[in-house]
Scaffold this active site. Structure first.
Site, mmCIF file in Angstrom:
data_model
loop_
_atom_site.group_PDB
_atom_site.id
_atom_site.type_symbol
_atom_site.label_atom_id
_atom_site.label_comp_id
_atom_site.label_asym_id
_atom_site.label_seq_id
_atom_site.Cartn_x
_atom_site.Cartn_y
_atom_site.Cartn_z
ATOM 1 N N ARG A 169 29.660 36.729 29.940
ATOM 2 C CA ARG A 169 31.001 36.665 30.548
ATOM 3 C C ARG A 169 31.286 35.202 30.868
ATOM 4 N NH1 ARG A 169 33.285 36.532 35.513
ATOM 5 N NH2 ARG A 169 35.172 37.752 35.812
ATOM 6 N N LYS B 100 29.054 29.047 37.733
ATOM 7 C CA LYS B 100 28.707 29.512 39.087
ATOM 8 C C LYS B 100 28.069 28.400 39.906
ATOM 9 C CE LYS B 100 29.240 34.301 38.631
ATOM 10 N NZ LYS B 100 28.697 35.603 38.350
HETATM 11 N N1 PMM Z 1 31.299 37.294 38.216
HETATM 12 C C1 PMM Z 1 32.537 37.183 38.738
HETATM 13 C C2 PMM Z 1 33.480 38.230 38.597
HETATM 14 N N2 PMM Z 1 33.166 39.343 37.909
HETATM 15 N N3 PMM Z 1 31.617 40.577 36.642
HETATM 16 C C3 PMM Z 1 30.402 40.719 36.124
HETATM 17 N N4 PMM Z 1 30.082 41.831 35.434
HETATM 18 N N5 PMM Z 1 29.447 39.751 36.242
HETATM 19 C C4 PMM Z 1 29.677 38.598 36.931
HETATM 20 O O1 PMM Z 1 28.773 37.773 37.031
HETATM 21 C C5 PMM Z 1 30.974 38.426 37.522
HETATM 22 C C6 PMM Z 1 31.925 39.461 37.351
HETATM 23 C C7 PMM Z 1 32.904 35.951 39.485
HETATM 24 O O2 PMM Z 1 33.347 34.956 38.605
HETATM 25 P P1 PMM Z 1 34.920 34.605 38.379
HETATM 26 O O3 PMM Z 1 35.550 34.489 39.740
HETATM 27 O O4 PMM Z 1 34.933 33.330 37.648
HETATM 28 O O5 PMM Z 1 35.551 35.702 37.593
#
Ligand code: PMM
Length: 353
Positions: free
Chosen positions: A333, A297
């Site tokens: 995650r 992030k």
């Molecule tokens: N971050 C992203 C997308 N989905 N879901 C949860 N539960 N927690 C998160 O921090 C989260 C998420 C954004 O990251 P990406 O675009 O790399 O998927």
């Protein structure tokens, strides 16, 4: 990971379980039993088992039995027919974004074949769980119509389950319709970054008997990073997640199937993210397992100077290792599964030494 699997004894089960436990068992056909694996040897022996496994008594609803016998120091999560305990290490959720525009891996796995291949690689690297998403939530991202989102994720879920029938899959969506179709295709968790923003979502999760992650976000992806403000970010995030949990439970979702997530980077400044990371223990009072999404992030890049998401591997694994060492994350995650598993191995070795 301690797994408890409840089932009725079928022909062939007694012999199989007796071999596993090295002793005769009195298991009438049709009896409800619980096989617990992943125990340390002492606990397995105390429960009448051997190695890492024990078969627990019959006659009661299995989840209650497990809850009572394995008095948890960490929260439990009910996932499909299993009860997961997080004493050993956090579970690793591998990210599969079937999107052209996600901030880190957008466009890299945006065909069904590429997404499945990527998911298989993540499983090989040690992912416990795969999070499949068809809509980017990057700051400023535009919403995707439900049909388009389904066309991205459903074939990936189906194709993956054909190859790995037992895979644990969450669908990363905030739309009830997408969740419904993904659950019907075999996903067992809804990862909802709007924590039930769609009024139909809780009902979909409840009717499917699914698990769900409720994530905190201030605003919407389009606007969330413009000027996030809190008086007390930790208290406000904890209160909002508590209210989301209650809404889910009132709608009929099994409380034991819910996780919470502080939503790092979702309507938060660098200072807010750090404050949350420092006080994740405040979320423990909610009684739900904590999912943490720090991977690659931009707030990590703001600290280390890494402008490209792919250059934030060390920062991501360091963040996860700290949270794991402090027992403040139960599911992480991540994009980088192999490195995460290594970092977690160290953090968990230290915390249990
Ligand atoms: N971050 C992203 C997308 N989905 N879901 C949860 N539960 N927690 C998160 O921090 C989260 C998420 C954004 O990251 P990406 O675009 O790399 O998927």
């Amino acid at each position: 990971m301690i797994l408890a699997r409840s089932f009725r004894v079928q022909p062939g089960d007694p012999a199989r379980l007796e071999r596993r436990l090295g002793r005769p068992l009195d298991l009438p056909l049709g009896a409800q039993v619980v096989l617990v694996t992943g125990l340390d040897e002492g606990l397995a022996r105390t429960l009448g088992g051997q190695g890492d496994a024990a078969v627990l008594a019959q006659g009661q609803p299995a989840p209650e039995l497990i809850d009572r016998l394995l008095t948890p120091s960490a929260p439990l999560l009910h996932l499909r027919g299993d009860v997961v305990r997080f004493d050993d290490r956090p579970l690793v959720m591998g990210i599969v974004n079937v999107t052209p525009d996600s901030f880190s891996d957008g466009g890299r796995h945006d065909t069904t074949g590429a997404a499945i291949a990527h998911a298989l690689t993540l499983l090989e690297e040690g992912a416990d769980w795969l999070d499949i998403g068809g809509e980017s939530t990057r700051p400023g991202a535009a919403p995707v119509p439900a049909d388009e989102e389904c066309a991205r994720v459903v074939p990936v879920i189906e194709g993956l389950l054909r190859r790995v029938p037992g895979a644990i899959i969450s669908v990363d969506t905030s739309k009830a319709e997408v969740a419904r179709r993904a659950l019907a295709a075999g996903a067992c968790v809804v990862n909802d970054v709007t924590a039930l923003g769609d009024p139909e979502m809780a009902g979909v999760i409840a009717r499917a008997g699914a698990s769900a992650c409720l994530m905190h976000m201030q605003g919407t992806p389009r606007t969330m990073q413009q000027d996030p403000r809190y008086d007390d970010v930790v208290a406000e995030v904890a209160n909002a997640l508590g209210a989301s949990l209650e809404r889910a439970v009132v709608a009929g979702v099994d409380r034991r199937r819910l996780l919470v997530d502080p939503g790092l980077g979702f309507g938060k400044t660098l200072a807010h993210n750090l404050e949350l990371l420092r006080h994740l223990d405040a979320l423990r009072a909610l009684g739900a397992p904590i999912l943490l999404g720090a991977s690659r992030k931009s707030f990590l890049g703001a600290i280390t100077g890494a402008r490209e998401p792919s250059q934030r591997l060390v920062a991501s694994t360091a963040t996860i290792a700290i949270a794991a060492a402090l027992r403040q994350a139960d599911v992480v995650r991540v994009h980088d599964v192999k490195a995460t598993r290594e970092a977690l191995a160290i953090a968990c070795a230290v915390r249990s030494a």
